[in-house]
Design an enzyme around this catalytic site. Structure first.
Site, PDB file in Angstrom:
ATOM      1  N   ASP A  61     -20.980 -43.621 -34.545  1.00 40.21           N
ATOM      2  CA  ASP A  61     -21.001 -42.067 -34.765  1.00 40.21           C
ATOM      3  C   ASP A  61     -21.487 -41.759 -33.392  1.00 40.21           C
ATOM      4  OD1 ASP A  61     -21.432 -39.714 -36.125  1.00 40.21           O
ATOM      5  OD2 ASP A  61     -23.605 -39.649 -35.347  1.00 40.21           O
TER       6      ASP A  61
HETATM    7  P1  ADP Z   1     -21.466 -35.209 -35.793  1.00 39.52           P
HETATM    8  O1  ADP Z   1     -22.866 -35.879 -36.121  1.00 39.52           O
HETATM    9  O2  ADP Z   1     -20.529 -36.338 -35.869  1.00 39.52           O
HETATM   10  O3  ADP Z   1     -21.283 -34.453 -34.568  1.00 39.52           O
HETATM   11  P2  ADP Z   1     -22.007 -33.325 -37.906  1.00 39.52           P
HETATM   12  O4  ADP Z   1     -21.405 -33.347 -39.435  1.00 39.52           O
HETATM   13  O5  ADP Z   1     -23.216 -33.162 -37.680  1.00 39.52           O
HETATM   14  O6  ADP Z   1     -21.094 -34.142 -36.940  1.00 39.52           O
HETATM   15  O7  ADP Z   1     -21.494 -31.846 -37.299  1.00 39.52           O
HETATM   16  C1  ADP Z   1     -20.021 -31.544 -37.367  1.00 39.52           C
HETATM   17  C2  ADP Z   1     -19.658 -30.038 -36.918  1.00 39.52           C
HETATM   18  O8  ADP Z   1     -20.278 -29.097 -37.674  1.00 39.52           O
HETATM   19  C3  ADP Z   1     -20.385 -29.773 -35.547  1.00 39.52           C
HETATM   20  O9  ADP Z   1     -19.486 -30.299 -34.691  1.00 39.52           O
HETATM   21  C4  ADP Z   1     -20.265 -28.209 -35.681  1.00 39.52           C
HETATM   22  O10 ADP Z   1     -19.091 -27.626 -35.253  1.00 39.52           O
HETATM   23  C5  ADP Z   1     -20.638 -27.982 -37.011  1.00 39.52           C
HETATM   24  N1  ADP Z   1     -22.127 -27.823 -37.228  1.00 39.52           N
HETATM   25  C6  ADP Z   1     -22.728 -28.616 -38.089  1.00 39.52           C
HETATM   26  N2  ADP Z   1     -23.957 -28.010 -38.400  1.00 39.52           N
HETATM   27  C7  ADP Z   1     -23.944 -26.884 -37.583  1.00 39.52           C
HETATM   28  C8  ADP Z   1     -25.130 -25.876 -37.143  1.00 39.52           C
HETATM   29  N3  ADP Z   1     -26.347 -25.875 -37.574  1.00 39.52           N
HETATM   30  N4  ADP Z   1     -24.576 -24.868 -36.585  1.00 39.52           N
HETATM   31  C9  ADP Z   1     -23.394 -24.789 -36.156  1.00 39.52           C
HETATM   32  N5  ADP Z   1     -22.521 -25.710 -36.167  1.00 39.52           N
HETATM   33  C10 ADP Z   1     -22.635 -26.760 -36.915  1.00 39.52           C
HETATM   34 MG    MG Z   2     -24.840 -37.094 -36.365  1.00 42.09          MG
END
Ligand code: ADP
Ligand code: MG
Length: 642
Positions: free
Chosen positions: A339
């Site tokens: 990840d």
């Molecule tokens: P990873 O852990 O692989 O980076 P996530 O699923 O945690 O992926 O997040 C994917 C995307 O969703 C982020 O890059 C962002 O664009 C968006 N995102 C998720 N949560 C938030 C948040 N709380 N505020 C703004 N953007 C968010």
């Molecule tokens: Mg993550």
């Protein structure tokens, strides 16, 4: 001696590895070996040097029955149920030896076999005790504050919520949260990382870790029996009890194998005398040797001792392997999936740019921070930190909701706002924001939009720091012929930029949590065994789906410790390379052991058919010696791993 039920407060007992309540070396067994050994010697000497061969035979018979009682009994019980176990082979061989006038050899077979079994048990126990020794690191008493004073009490008597005092040089007795003081703590017993970690108010400390030079007050958060270290020991003990696929294979194999051996031995008794005129007694004797040689003990223990050795070594290095099959699988996997956020990168994002469209930047930040104040995502934390630094006043949010993998939404002063990636704004028309978005994304930043469903009011660009060791780890894995894949929910550009910098072979971006699971499935189809490394909390579904899920930086997260197959305590990506090296080493030792056992046994069997080996030699080299060699080889894993 107290039984297990009588010491429920002893975590070792619950883990089934208590050396106080279940002694390491059974005195009884030692006595049996000494007595039967003397009888054996006396019997052999009497046979050679006295004119009374019957006295010798009687002494040998006594030696055989005393040392071989367990095997003979097991052999008999198996035989009458028509089951063919190792004990059956040995019992037939020994009985046959006595019947054909080779009493000394019959007794020696049983004696050496019993010693081999004892040594095997001891070797297995040694690894378990080495795990249990982790628990000894945590002290049995703790200094606690009670009634205004300090008292020292047994750790079992300390309640959750009490305040423990940790002086300089003390070992922390219980898991807890620092409420006063500052120090650095050596967490090596749990994480395997010996560089001390700074601890201040609000930080978690763990039983068994060593305080260096500061003074700490700690609010106890867990009873002794549930401390992280007790949990680690219990989980490892459990893993040691499980069987790996290779072990299961050997077990299944011996079910057909033993009767086959007995059949071949029977043929050896009948055919050579009839076909080649070999004397019957001679043929019988050679058949007995075959039985002993065929005994698969060394083969049967070769895998488990190696696995236990590997698991134990890993635990001492802060890597908790929860099953032997996981340990085996890591060394055989062709691809490791990471990840991105929090695993390949530190996961602590920083806001780099805030851009406003028709509104001041401060307004964008105020709206974003207000919404993000409800989210625990690393992006949210970064936005909040920036807002705090700017002295932004947060506004009230209604109807807050978080959209996994996309962002967050809610109402501020009646207007519905969204903060997240473009996927959260399906109806958004293109416009000025796109140029800025593309530019910032082109710089390898994570960009989120702030706005309503139909208009963007601003952009926030954030960046994360790639872990120092990530590049080296990926290079290490590559050198071992392992393909590396990165999964991320972040956008394509950021993903590609990070992947390129680290040297990752394959990158899949813009994934929702369920896409990550689907991707893992696809990779399993393409490459077979898949190991997935993540933080264990956000990535739990993908970790669970992979053949082996590795949770990184899991110390302090019980969820991650419980959920993953392998837990890397420290937030240290280089441990993944260590884990692979250890696993490959273990798998290769298992192979060496199995091959050596087979080759030596076949060799001796060949010599036996030619009449060049005696029965006792077969036991000494083909069984006991081989078992010892296999055990010694397995213990090598421990030395090389650390
Ligand atoms: P990873 O852990 O692989 O980076 P996530 O699923 O945690 O992926 O997040 C994917 C995307 O969703 C982020 O890059 C962002 O664009 C968006 N995102 C998720 N949560 C938030 C948040 N709380 N505020 C703004 N953007 C968010
Ligand atoms: Mg993550």
């Amino acid at each position: 001696m107290t039984g297990h039920e009588e010491c429920p407060s002893c975590p070792r007992c619950r883990a089934g590895i208590c050396e106080i309540h279940r002694p390491v070396v059974d005195r009884w067994k030692v006595a049996v070996f000494v007595v039967s050994g003397l009888l054996l010697l006396a019997g052999i000497l009497a046979g050679y040097f006295t004119p009374y061969p019957l006295v010798g035979t009687a002494l040998l018979l006594a030696a055989a029955v005393i040392s071989g009682y367990g095997v003979l009994k097991a052999g008999f019980l198996a035989l009458i149920r028509f089951r063919f176990s190792i004990a059956v082979l040995i019992s037939i061989a020994a009985a046959g030896a006595f019947l054909t006038g080779n009493a000394a050899e019959g007794a020696t077979v049983l004696y050496l076999y019993a010693i081999a079994e004892f040594l095997e048990e001891y070797a297995a126990g040694r690894a378990e005790r080495s795990i249990a020794s982790l628990l000894d690191i945590a002290p049995q008493t703790a200094r606690v504050r009670r009634d205004g004073g300090e008292t020292t009490v047994g750790v079992g008597d300390v309640g959750v919520g009490e305040t423990a005092i940790v002086r300089p040089g003390d070992t922390v007795a219980l898991d807890g949260i620092v409420t006063a003081g500052e120090s650095s703590v050596d967490q090596a017993p749990i994480t395997g990382e010996s560089v001390p970690v700074a601890k201040g108010v609000g930080d978690a400390v763990y039983a068994g870790t060593r305080n260096t030079d500061g003074y700490l007050e700690v609010r106890v958060t867990k009873p002794e029996a549930e401390s992280t270290i007790a949990r680690v020991v219990a989980l490892v003990a459990e893993a040691q009890a499980h069987t790996s696929p290779t072990e299961a294979l050997i077990e299944r194999f011996s079910r057909y194998y033993t009767p086959a051996v007995i059949l071949v031995a029977a043929l050896l008794v009948v055919v050579p005398p009839l076909a080649f005129g070999v004397p019957f007694v001679e043929a019988f004797y050679r058949a007995l040797i075959l039985l002993v040689i065929a005994c698969p003990c060394a083969l049967a223990i070769s895998t488990p001792v190696s696995m236990v050795s590997g698991i134990t070594t890993a635990a001492h290095n802060g890597v908790l392997i929860k099953g032997r099959d996981s340990l085996e699988a890591v060394g055989l996997a062709g691809v490791i999936v990471f990840d991105k956020t929090g695993t390949l990168t530190i996961g602590r994002l920083e806001v780099d740019d805030v851009v406003g469209f028709g509104v001041p930047e401060a307004e964008v930040l105020a709206v974003a921070a207000s919404l993000e104040s409800r989210s625990g995502h690393p992006i949210a934390k970064a936005v909040r930190r920036r807002a705090e630094k700017m002295g932004t006043v947060l506004r009230d949010v209604e109807e807050f909701a978080s959209v996994t993998g996309k962002g967050v939404q809610g109402r501020i002063g009646g207007a519905a706002y969204l903060i997240g990636n473009p996927a959260l704004f399906p109806e958004l028309p293109g416009g000025a924001w796109q140029t800025a978005y593309n530019r910032l994304e082109g710089e390898g930043k994570t960009v989120v939009l702030a706005g309503t469903a139909s208009a963007v009011i601003g952009l926030i660009a954030l960046s994360d720091v790639v872990r120092e060791d990530a590049k080296k780890t990926v290079a290490d894995l590559r050198a071992r012929g392992i393909r590396t894949v990165m999964l991320t929910g972040d956008n394509e550009r950021v993903g590609e930029a990070v992947a390129r910098r680290i040297g990752i072979d394959e990158c899949h971006a813009g994934l929702l949590p369920e896409d990550k699971v689907a991707m893992v499935e696809e990779l399993m189809e393409r490459y077979g065994l898949v190991v997935m490394v993540g933080d264990g909390v956000n990535d739990a579904p993908a970790l669970a789906r992979a053949n082996v899920g590795v949770a990184m930086g899991a110390i302090g997260s019980d969820v991650a410790i419980e959920a993953a197959d392998i837990v890397v305590m420290e937030d240290d990506i280089s441990r993944v390379a260590y884990l692979v090296a250890l696993s490959e080493k273990t798998v290769s030792v298992v192979r060496q052991n199995v091959t050596t056992a087979l080759v030596v046994k076949l060799g001796i069997a060949g010599l036996a058919v030619l009449g060049l080996v005696s029965l006792w030699m077969a036991v000494a080299f083909g069984d006991m010696g081989l078992s010892l060699a296999v055990i010694a080889n397995a213990l090598r894993i421990g030395r090389a791993g650390s």
